[in-house]
Design a protein around this motif. Structure first.
Motif, short mmCIF file in Angstrom:
data_model
loop_
_atom_site.label_atom_id
_atom_site.label_comp_id
_atom_site.label_asym_id
_atom_site.label_seq_id
_atom_site.Cartn_x
_atom_site.Cartn_y
_atom_site.Cartn_z
N GLU A 1 0.94 -1.17 0.14
CA GLU A 1 0.13 0.02 -0.04
C GLU A 1 1.00 1.07 0.00
OE1 GLU A 1 -2.97 -0.22 3.24
OE2 GLU A 1 -4.02 -1.61 2.22
N ALA A 2 1.98 1.18 0.84
CA ALA A 2 2.84 2.39 0.84
C ALA A 2 3.38 2.58 -0.62
CB ALA A 2 3.86 2.25 1.62
N ASN A 3 3.68 1.71 -1.23
CA ASN A 3 4.53 1.95 -2.42
C ASN A 3 3.27 2.29 -3.80
OD1 ASN A 3 7.31 1.60 -2.80
ND2 ASN A 3 6.69 -0.13 -1.67
N TYR A 4 2.09 1.96 -3.66
CA TYR A 4 0.91 2.18 -4.72
C TYR A 4 0.51 3.55 -4.27
CZ TYR A 4 1.25 -3.05 -5.31
OH TYR A 4 1.71 -4.15 -5.39
N TYR A 5 0.21 3.85 -3.11
CA TYR A 5 -0.99 4.94 -2.83
C TYR A 5 0.03 6.01 -2.03
CZ TYR A 5 -3.99 1.02 -3.69
OH TYR A 5 -4.39 -0.20 -4.01
N GLN B 1 15.91 17.12 20.82
CA GLN B 1 16.00 16.66 22.06
C GLN B 1 17.27 17.12 22.64
OE1 GLN B 1 15.43 12.40 21.69
NE2 GLN B 1 17.41 12.19 22.88
N PRO B 2 17.16 17.10 24.18
CA PRO B 2 18.45 17.58 24.87
C PRO B 2 19.73 16.64 24.35
CG PRO B 2 16.65 17.31 26.41
CD PRO B 2 16.08 16.76 25.01
N CYS B 3 20.83 17.34 24.48
CA CYS B 3 22.04 16.59 23.91
C CYS B 3 23.01 16.81 25.05
CB CYS B 3 22.42 17.37 22.60
SG CYS B 3 22.87 19.07 22.96
N HIS B 4 24.45 16.21 24.87
CA HIS B 4 25.28 16.53 25.73
C HIS B 4 25.86 17.95 25.98
CE1 HIS B 4 29.38 15.70 27.44
NE2 HIS B 4 29.02 14.60 27.76
N ILE B 5 26.50 18.32 27.04
CA ILE B 5 26.87 19.61 27.12
C ILE B 5 28.31 20.09 26.08
CG2 ILE B 5 26.05 20.23 29.53
CD1 ILE B 5 28.92 19.38 30.29
N ALA B 6 28.73 18.99 25.60
CA ALA B 6 29.77 19.13 24.68
C ALA B 6 29.31 19.14 23.33
CB ALA B 6 30.79 17.94 24.92
N SER B 7 28.20 18.96 23.14
CA SER B 7 27.71 18.51 21.55
C SER B 7 26.45 19.33 21.22
CB SER B 7 27.40 17.13 21.58
OG SER B 7 28.30 16.20 22.14
N LEU B 8 26.61 19.30 19.73
CA LEU B 8 25.25 19.83 19.18
C LEU B 8 25.30 19.01 17.82
CD1 LEU B 8 23.03 21.40 18.44
CD2 LEU B 8 24.63 23.46 17.71
N PRO B 9 24.48 17.74 18.03
CA PRO B 9 24.55 17.10 16.68
C PRO B 9 23.16 17.38 15.85
CG PRO B 9 24.29 15.72 18.69
CD PRO B 9 24.10 17.10 19.14
N VAL B 10 23.53 17.38 14.51
CA VAL B 10 22.56 17.79 13.54
C VAL B 10 22.40 16.66 12.50
CG1 VAL B 10 21.71 19.36 11.64
CG2 VAL B 10 22.91 20.33 13.94
N ALA B 11 21.35 16.08 12.40
CA ALA B 11 21.22 15.12 11.24
C ALA B 11 20.17 15.69 10.15
CB ALA B 11 20.60 13.83 11.90
N ILE B 12 20.54 15.65 9.04
CA ILE B 12 19.53 15.69 7.83
C ILE B 12 19.16 14.49 6.93
CG2 ILE B 12 19.32 17.34 5.98
CD1 ILE B 12 21.68 18.90 7.21
N ASN B 13 18.08 14.49 6.61
CA ASN B 13 17.39 13.16 6.14
C ASN B 13 16.65 13.77 5.21
OD1 ASN B 13 15.83 9.93 6.69
ND2 ASN B 13 17.73 10.55 5.52
N ILE B 14 17.09 13.57 3.81
CA ILE B 14 15.95 14.16 2.81
C ILE B 14 14.95 13.09 2.21
CG2 ILE B 14 16.22 15.33 0.74
CD1 ILE B 14 18.38 16.88 1.13
N GLN B 15 13.85 13.28 2.11
CA GLN B 15 12.79 12.75 1.53
C GLN B 15 12.44 13.21 0.40
OE1 GLN B 15 10.72 9.67 2.72
NE2 GLN B 15 10.51 10.04 0.53
N CYS B 16 12.44 12.31 -0.89
CA CYS B 16 12.04 12.62 -2.05
C CYS B 16 10.44 13.02 -2.04
CB CYS B 16 12.23 11.47 -2.93
SG CYS B 16 11.46 10.07 -2.79
N HIS B 17 9.77 13.24 -3.27
CA HIS B 17 8.41 13.59 -3.29
C HIS B 17 7.68 12.61 -3.31
CE1 HIS B 17 8.33 12.01 -7.40
NE2 HIS B 17 9.37 12.94 -7.80
N ALA B 18 8.29 11.14 -3.51
CA ALA B 18 7.41 10.00 -3.11
C ALA B 18 7.56 9.60 -1.92
CB ALA B 18 8.29 8.99 -4.18
N ALA B 19 7.27 10.40 -0.97
CA ALA B 19 7.17 10.27 0.30
C ALA B 19 6.12 9.32 0.99
CB ALA B 19 6.93 11.50 1.10
N ARG B 20 6.65 7.78 1.13
CA ARG B 20 5.76 6.80 1.33
C ARG B 20 5.74 6.30 2.74
NH1 ARG B 20 8.89 4.23 -3.51
NH2 ARG B 20 10.27 5.56 -2.50
N HIS B 21 4.53 6.10 3.40
CA HIS B 21 4.47 5.54 4.73
C HIS B 21 2.88 5.46 5.05
CE1 HIS B 21 3.79 9.80 6.56
NE2 HIS B 21 4.37 9.93 5.62
#
Lengths: 185, 293
Positions: free
Chosen positions: B33-37, B268-288
């Motif tokens: 269903e995710a892949n068709y609709y 969400q909170p992180c370590h006092i030493a850190s500032l993690p950033v993640a970027i995950n790109i989703q194409c226009h065929a956003a399926r779930h």
């Protein structure tokens, strides 16, 4: 909508010279599929001086790994995959006479130069339109590397397969042209 | 559904039994269903983008996306040939007892069946030899234990083209929000047409190295166009989206106003030493697609 150019492979230098970045093209006839693993094998064959399993002189390779054909269909969904992964291999194939490539996304400097030097063309099809593009593919047959599954080389017969010229032999690049028109500083 | 008695310190705790074969069935169905609709939120986002797109090429592409989605739904044909790695989020209620086998095997069995019966592409392979695994397993499974006696499954097939345009960067605390914004916009610019724009940009901020990546991916599950529950993050999303759409990449990176439909941020909170950033790109065929048992 601007004029649409109709092309039927095989292509030659004269035909390719008429194409300019931004031209809309409908391709009809025979094209071949090939993506990451198939490209690696083709170039390895060339390195060993062996014969390729498909003719490439004048031909067009479509960077695609289709879904399996449902009953009654020639092929499943079949849109372009991202082309930069083929950049390490494309100049070699262009030097061997390959004329066209269909994919999506920008090519590196080496490929753009090879397109000018060997008189080739890079087309983009709309990525993520696999169901739509599937309708323009009338026949599909695995002709090499069946063990690669979706990455096998297939010979396709297409009708009015819609693409746009991205890189032409004059150094034109539709990604640069298009984006510069709409960028806001 | 059956209730099994479980004794804890002399108290009988009612537990709900769920046979894992049901989970296999649901996963198989959701893969298809995710892949068709394409979701209603995505169809609406494409319409909104088409109405505001100045580029004729861009408008043409957005129209093709709508037509493609309609053909896919009508013919039960995948929207995109890259039917993805099967990313599966499972929330298991802690009052659930799973019977009939183990959960992970059941989920992979569902993926195997869904991809085979649904004529979906098998895209898993050996990292070095590139030999195809042949059945699209193993799935990428994220488990969460939650309260209650339910079991929620979300199947989110993710294509390789957009997934390749992802990254985690461990910033310095001194870099602050300004550098977070710069990283996101610059990364989308670098990605160009590769991840099949218009995209949805998932941003995970905080946690640690791996958590930031999961936050970014979870952010993509939110309905496109829905508000962020946190007004501060909503403001950040609005600003990022505006900057991204000034890049001019447009649909397919061929020029235009709509480079991204949305930016979704989870933090969400992180370590006092850190500032993690993640970027995950989703194409226009956003399926779930999801189901609750």
């Amino acid at each position: 909508m601007e004029n649409v150019i109709r092309l039927a492979p095989p292509l030659n230098d004269e035909i390719v010279a008429t194409l300019k970045a931004g031209d809309r093209v409908l391709i009809s006839g025979t094209i071949y599929t090939g993506r990451d693993a198939a490209h690696k094998r083709l170039v390895e064959l060339l390195d060993r001086g062996e014969k390729l399993p498909i003719p490439i002189r004048g031909e067009i390779i479509f960077f695609v790994g289709p879904t399996p054909p449902p009953p009654g269909r020639a092929i499943g969904a079949a849109g372009p995959t991202t082309s930069y992964r083929m950049d390490p291999y494309s100049p070699r194939l262009l030097a061997e006479g390959l004329k066209g490539m269909i994919g999506k996304g920008a090519r590196n400097q080496e490929v753009r130069e090879a397109i000018c030097r060997y008189k080739g063309v890079y087309f983009a099809a709309v990525g993520g339109c696999g169901a739509l593009l599937s309708q323009r593919i009338k026949e599909a047959e695995v002709v090499a590397y069946d063990d690669l599954g979706p990455e096998a080389i297939r010979r396709l017969r297409v009708e009015d397969f819609p693409v746009v010229v991205v890189n032409d032999i004059y150094g034109g690049d539709l990604y640069e042209i298009g984006v510069s028109r709409y960028r806001k500083s | 559904m059956a209730l099994a008695g479980l004794f804890f310190n002399g108290w009988e705790v009612p537990m709900r039994e769920i046979d894992v074969t049901r989970i296999s069935d649901v996963v198989a169905r959701l893969c298809m269903e995710a892949n068709y609709y394409l979701g209603e939120d995505m169809l609406a986002a494409i319409d909104r983008a088409a109405a505001g797109e100045e580029s004729p090429t861009g408008r043409g592409i957005l129209e093709q996306l709508k037509e493609n989605a309609a053909i896919a739904a009508r013919d039960r044909m995948p929207i995109c040939q890259d039917t993805g790695l099967a990313v599966v989020f499972v929330e298991v209620g802690q009052e659930v007892v799973l019977t009939g086998g183990d959960l992970e095997t059941a989920i992979n069995a569902g993926v195997r069946r869904g991809y085979e019966e649904g004529y979906l592409r098998k895209s898993t392979c050996h990292p070095f030899t590139r030999a195809n695994c042949g059945d699209n397993t193993p799935a990428i499974i994220h488990y969460r234990l939650v309260s209650g006696d339910g079991l929620r499954i979300i199947v989110a097939p993710k294509g390789g083209g957009s997934e390749n345009m992802s990254k985690v960067v461990m910033l310095k605390p001194a870099d602050g929000i300004a550098e977070v914004k710069r990283q996101v916009v610059e990364w989308v610019k670098q990605a160009g047409g590769n991840p099949c724009p218009p995209t949805t940009v998932g941003v995970g901020i905080g946690g640690n190295f791996e958590r930031s990546a999961i936050l970014a991916k979870e952010a993509l599950l939110r309905e496109v166009g829905s508000p962020n529950p946190d007004p501060e993050l909503q403001a950040l999303e609005d600003e990022l989206l505006e900057e991204i759409n000034k890049l001019g990449l447009g649909p397919q990176g061929l020029g235009g106003r709509t480079t991204s439909f949305a930016v979704h941020v989870k933090m969400q909170p992180c370590h006092i030493a850190s500032l993690p950033v993640a970027i995950n790109i989703q194409c226009h065929a956003a399926r779930h697609k999801e189901a609750t048992l």
